[in-house]
Design a protein around this motif. Structure first.
Motif, PDB file in Angstrom:
ATOM      1  N   THR A   1     -13.577  11.463   6.363  1.00 16.99           N
ATOM      2  CA  THR A   1     -12.123  11.283   6.404  1.00 16.99           C
ATOM      3  C   THR A   1     -11.711   9.967   5.761  1.00 16.99           C
ATOM      4  N   SER A   2     -12.419   8.900   6.090  1.00 23.64           N
ATOM      5  CA  SER A   2     -12.055   7.582   5.561  1.00 23.64           C
ATOM      6  C   SER A   2     -12.250   7.502   4.052  1.00 23.64           C
ATOM      7  N   SER A   3     -13.393   8.012   3.576  1.00 25.27           N
ATOM      8  CA  SER A   3     -13.668   7.936   2.141  1.00 25.27           C
ATOM      9  C   SER A   3     -12.711   8.809   1.346  1.00 25.27           C
ATOM     10  N   LEU A   4     -12.403   9.995   1.885  1.00 26.29           N
ATOM     11  CA  LEU A   4     -11.474  10.884   1.177  1.00 26.29           C
ATOM     12  C   LEU A   4     -10.049  10.344   1.240  1.00 26.29           C
ATOM     13  N   LEU A   5      -9.666   9.785   2.402  1.00 28.34           N
ATOM     14  CA  LEU A   5      -8.346   9.161   2.513  1.00 28.34           C
ATOM     15  C   LEU A   5      -8.256   7.972   1.564  1.00 28.34           C
ATOM     16  N   GLY A   6      -9.345   7.181   1.517  1.00 30.61           N
ATOM     17  CA  GLY A   6      -9.373   6.045   0.600  1.00 30.61           C
ATOM     18  C   GLY A   6      -9.259   6.479  -0.841  1.00 30.61           C
ATOM     19  N   SER A   7      -9.882   7.630  -1.168  1.00 34.34           N
ATOM     20  CA  SER A   7      -9.806   8.139  -2.533  1.00 34.34           C
ATOM     21  C   SER A   7      -8.396   8.593  -2.882  1.00 34.34           C
ATOM     22  N   VAL A   8      -7.765   9.293  -1.927  1.00 31.60           N
ATOM     23  CA  VAL A   8      -6.380   9.744  -2.151  1.00 31.60           C
ATOM     24  C   VAL A   8      -5.468   8.547  -2.408  1.00 31.60           C
ATOM     25  N   LEU A   9      -5.556   7.545  -1.527  1.00 25.97           N
ATOM     26  CA  LEU A   9      -4.721   6.350  -1.682  1.00 25.97           C
ATOM     27  C   LEU A   9      -5.037   5.628  -2.994  1.00 25.97           C
ATOM     28  N   ALA A  10      -6.344   5.517  -3.307  1.00 30.69           N
ATOM     29  CA  ALA A  10      -6.746   4.802  -4.519  1.00 30.69           C
ATOM     30  C   ALA A  10      -6.213   5.484  -5.773  1.00 30.69           C
ATOM     31  N   ASN A  11      -6.312   6.821  -5.812  1.00 27.44           N
ATOM     32  CA  ASN A  11      -5.838   7.552  -6.984  1.00 27.44           C
ATOM     33  C   ASN A  11      -4.325   7.464  -7.136  1.00 27.44           C
ATOM     34  N   PHE A  12      -3.605   7.565  -6.015  1.00 29.07           N
ATOM     35  CA  PHE A  12      -2.147   7.428  -6.077  1.00 29.07           C
ATOM     36  C   PHE A  12      -1.748   6.007  -6.491  1.00 29.07           C
ATOM     37  N   ILE A  13      -2.412   5.020  -5.875  1.00 30.49           N
ATOM     38  CA  ILE A  13      -2.084   3.618  -6.192  1.00 30.49           C
ATOM     39  C   ILE A  13      -2.410   3.320  -7.649  1.00 30.49           C
ATOM     40  N   TYR A  14      -3.595   3.773  -8.098  1.00 31.19           N
ATOM     41  CA  TYR A  14      -3.976   3.517  -9.488  1.00 31.19           C
ATOM     42  C   TYR A  14      -3.000   4.191 -10.453  1.00 31.19           C
ATOM     43  N   GLY A  15      -2.642   5.451 -10.139  1.00 26.93           N
ATOM     44  CA  GLY A  15      -1.727   6.174 -11.013  1.00 26.93           C
ATOM     45  C   GLY A  15      -0.362   5.513 -11.128  1.00 26.93           C
ATOM     46  N   GLU A  16       0.107   4.914 -10.025  1.00 24.19           N
ATOM     47  CA  GLU A  16       1.441   4.305 -10.016  1.00 24.19           C
ATOM     48  C   GLU A  16       1.440   2.864 -10.506  1.00 24.19           C
ATOM     49  N   THR A  17       0.274   2.215 -10.504  1.00 25.39           N
ATOM     50  CA  THR A  17       0.242   0.784 -10.857  1.00 25.39           C
ATOM     51  C   THR A  17      -0.521   0.483 -12.145  1.00 25.39           C
ATOM     52  N   VAL A  18      -1.149   1.510 -12.756  1.00 22.94           N
ATOM     53  CA  VAL A  18      -1.974   1.263 -13.933  1.00 22.94           C
ATOM     54  C   VAL A  18      -1.187   0.619 -15.069  1.00 22.94           C
ATOM     55  N   ALA A  19       0.081   0.990 -15.189  1.00 24.21           N
ATOM     56  CA  ALA A  19       0.899   0.425 -16.266  1.00 24.21           C
ATOM     57  C   ALA A  19       1.352  -1.008 -15.949  1.00 24.21           C
ATOM     58  N   ILE A  20       1.272  -1.385 -14.653  1.00 27.96           N
ATOM     59  CA  ILE A  20       1.698  -2.726 -14.232  1.00 27.96           C
ATOM     60  C   ILE A  20       0.511  -3.687 -14.256  1.00 27.96           C
ATOM     61  N   TYR A  21      -0.515  -3.344 -13.462  1.00 29.54           N
ATOM     62  CA  TYR A  21      -1.763  -4.123 -13.457  1.00 29.54           C
ATOM     63  C   TYR A  21      -2.875  -3.182 -13.014  1.00 29.54           C
ATOM     64  N   ARG A  22      -3.827  -2.903 -13.881  1.00 25.57           N
ATOM     65  CA  ARG A  22      -4.832  -1.875 -13.653  1.00 25.57           C
ATOM     66  C   ARG A  22      -5.814  -2.201 -12.536  1.00 25.57           C
ATOM     67  N   GLY A  23      -5.894  -3.471 -12.103  1.00 26.15           N
ATOM     68  CA  GLY A  23      -6.885  -3.857 -11.109  1.00 26.15           C
ATOM     69  C   GLY A  23      -6.402  -3.834  -9.665  1.00 26.15           C
ATOM     70  N   ILE A  24      -5.183  -3.369  -9.420  1.00 22.98           N
ATOM     71  CA  ILE A  24      -4.626  -3.403  -8.059  1.00 22.98           C
ATOM     72  C   ILE A  24      -5.448  -2.541  -7.106  1.00 22.98           C
ATOM     73  N   ALA A  25      -5.806  -1.322  -7.524  1.00 28.63           N
ATOM     74  CA  ALA A  25      -6.582  -0.434  -6.650  1.00 28.63           C
ATOM     75  C   ALA A  25      -7.915  -1.063  -6.268  1.00 28.63           C
ATOM     76  N   MET A  26      -8.591  -1.719  -7.213  1.00 29.17           N
ATOM     77  CA  MET A  26      -9.870  -2.380  -6.933  1.00 29.17           C
ATOM     78  C   MET A  26      -9.688  -3.531  -5.944  1.00 29.17           C
ATOM     79  N   ALA A  27      -8.590  -4.275  -6.098  1.00 28.90           N
ATOM     80  CA  ALA A  27      -8.315  -5.388  -5.190  1.00 28.90           C
ATOM     81  C   ALA A  27      -8.086  -4.884  -3.763  1.00 28.90           C
ATOM     82  N   ILE A  28      -7.437  -3.742  -3.626  1.00 30.89           N
ATOM     83  CA  ILE A  28      -7.190  -3.163  -2.298  1.00 30.89           C
ATOM     84  C   ILE A  28      -8.503  -2.754  -1.636  1.00 30.89           C
ATOM     85  N   PHE A  29      -9.465  -2.266  -2.438  1.00 29.67           N
ATOM     86  CA  PHE A  29     -10.791  -1.968  -1.885  1.00 29.67           C
ATOM     87  C   PHE A  29     -11.397  -3.220  -1.249  1.00 29.67           C
TER      88      PHE A  29
END
Length: 471
Positions: A403-431
């Motif tokens: 559950t945690s890994s899949l939830l983390g993946s969902v959040l990571a993909n959404f965050i990356y998709g919405e922030t890639v044009a702003i700063y591509r490293g945000i999802a990695m920083a959240i990890f």
């Protein structure tokens, strides 16, 4: 918990034979099939979205690397990244919901009807997933049809259900203490061999055979795993009637460790919470990192991505975990858990700020101990759990991991998709933030455990004084 400790020591241990070593071959093969499938489906989805927009992958990515960020080529590439990341998030939502229940049930079932059944169920799910994916790729179906095998994968428990069964088998065959810890670490190292092999070969498979034959290769390996499981000796010594306990009771068995009052309850809760935070980046990192490295300024090929994944796996899962036995001579499980979490934080800080290939390839060096939290927490929890409850405990822990890994993946993909044009490293920083919170919880665990031990030592000392006076 005195009664539980007596129960732990009183239950018999299964005798290990040569045929039991087949378990490690099964882990390598299954992990290879599963990880290779994940890599292929992620890169195929990226290719399919590019195809829908009538762009050639290599040309498009080269243009985005050399073009100004305000040009149409660069903006188109960011849109492709966003759509593919969004699809990945939907896929893991489809997988997470059924996996939450099934990982608990499969783990608890294994305590009653044997470990081999728990190995077979996720293997059948992997066979279906590969078969469906091969047909979908061959017929060029819309990528959203691929949500179906994601769902079936969740019903079968995913990779974590297979690893949970392997860990339960290891617990059946090892004694508590250092032997148990080494057994769990050995499973993780074997897992690392499968991941490394998948990372190295997947890029070449895609490059030289295409997506269809890459998936067929994964399917063939999964079928081989199913055939080999038949030859693995069963480690559950006294099987019970599957129908003798309700399915609700199986779920209760797995969550009872966290809700029933007792001296060890707080340990289960803190360690499980730390584990959940530590595994949240597991799947999301693999998915997002592929997009991250395909994008500007790196623009890596599938082969180079595969070699980086292999370097990371060798560093974390083989070299890093290989040092565990040596480090145990000067460090406790708790100290290695703390150090491993710090290593993971360093990995994500460096990756989120990377601007060239050298910085990316340095991340596995910084994160060499980043995989320590998983086996250390599993070992600590296994040590306070009775032998006939290992399946239920690992099943519950697997449900948390899934559950945690899949939830983390969902959040990571959404965050990356919405922030890639702003700063591509945000999802990695959240990890990295996830691991920082886990570090805080681990510190609380170590502090409270030391305090309780001091209180116990004082009580024992007082009893000795009273006994001496009476004499």
């Amino acid at each position: 918990m005195t009664s539980n400790e007596e129960k732990i020591k009183s239950l018999p241990q299964s005798k290990m034979t040569r045929r039991h070593y087949l378990l490690y071959i099964l882990i390598v093969l299954f992990v290879y099939s599963y990880v290779c499938t994940v890599i292929v489906e992620t890169q195929y989805a990226y290719y399919a979205v590019e195809r829908e927009r009538n762009v050639t992958g290599s040309v498009s990515r080269h243009a985005s690397c050399t073009a100004n960020k305000s040009t149409s080529q660069f903006l188109l590439q960011q849109e492709i990244q966003r759509v593919t990341a969004q699809w990945n998030a939907y896929g893991h939502i489809a997988s997470a919901l059924p996996a939450l229940i099934m990982t608990i049930l499969v783990g608890s079932w294994s305590d009653k009807i044997g470990r081999r059944v728990a190995l077979i169920i996720p293997t059948l799910g992997q066979i279906f997933k590969c078969s469906f994916l091969a047909i979908a790729v061959k017929l060029e179906w819309n990528i959203y049809y691929l949500l179906i095998p994601f769902f079936v994968d969740g019903i079968s428990g995913t990779l974590v259900a297979f690893i949970s069964a392997a860990l339960s088998t290891t617990a059946d065959l090892t004694k508590y203490g250092k032997t148990r810890t080494f057994g769990i670490v050995l499973v993780e190292i074997t897992l690392g061999l499968g991941v490394t092999t998948a990372n190295i070969t997947s890029g070449y498979l895609i490059k030289y055979t295409g997506f269809v034959y890459s998936v067929v290769t994964c399917l063939s390996v999964a079928i081989l795993v199913l055939l080999l499981i038949v030859f693995l000796p069963e480690t559950v010594q006294s099987k019970k009637n599957f129908q003798s306990i309700s399915q609700i009771q199986y779920i209760k068995n797995s969550i009872s460790f966290y809700i029933q009052k007792g001296p060890s309850r707080w340990k289960y809760i803190i360690l499980a919470a730390s584990f959940a935070l530590s595994v949240m980046p597991t799947i999301g990192r693999n998915n997002v990192q592929i997009f991250y490295l395909l994008n500007s300024p790196f623009c890596w090929s599938s082969v180079l991505i595969g070699w980086f994944g292999a370097a990371r796996s060798v560093s974390e899962l083989i070299i890093g975990l290989g040092f565990v036995r040596l480090l145990r001579k000067c460090m406790t499980d708790r100290q290695m858990l703390f150090a491993g979490t710090l290593s993971a934080i360093g990995y994500y800080i460096l990756m989120s700020s990377a601007v060239n290939d050298i910085m990316v390839f340095l991340t596995p060096v910084v994160g060499i101990m980043s995989h320590y939290p998983k086996p250390m927490i599993r070992s600590l929890l296994s040590a306070i759990t009775a032998r006939d409850e290992q399946g239920a405990m690992f099943g519950g822990l697997t449900a948390i991991e899934s559950t945690s890994s899949l939830l983390g993946s969902v959040l990571a993909n959404f965050i990356y998709g919405e922030t890639v044009a702003i700063y591509r490293g945000i999802a990695m920083a959240i990890f990295g933030v996830y691991h920082f919170i886990a570090l805080c919880l681990i510190s609380v665990f170590i502090f409270r455990e030391k305090r309780e031990k001091k209180i116990e030592d004082v009580d024992v000392g007082d009893q000795k004084i009273i006994y001496t006076i009476k004499m």
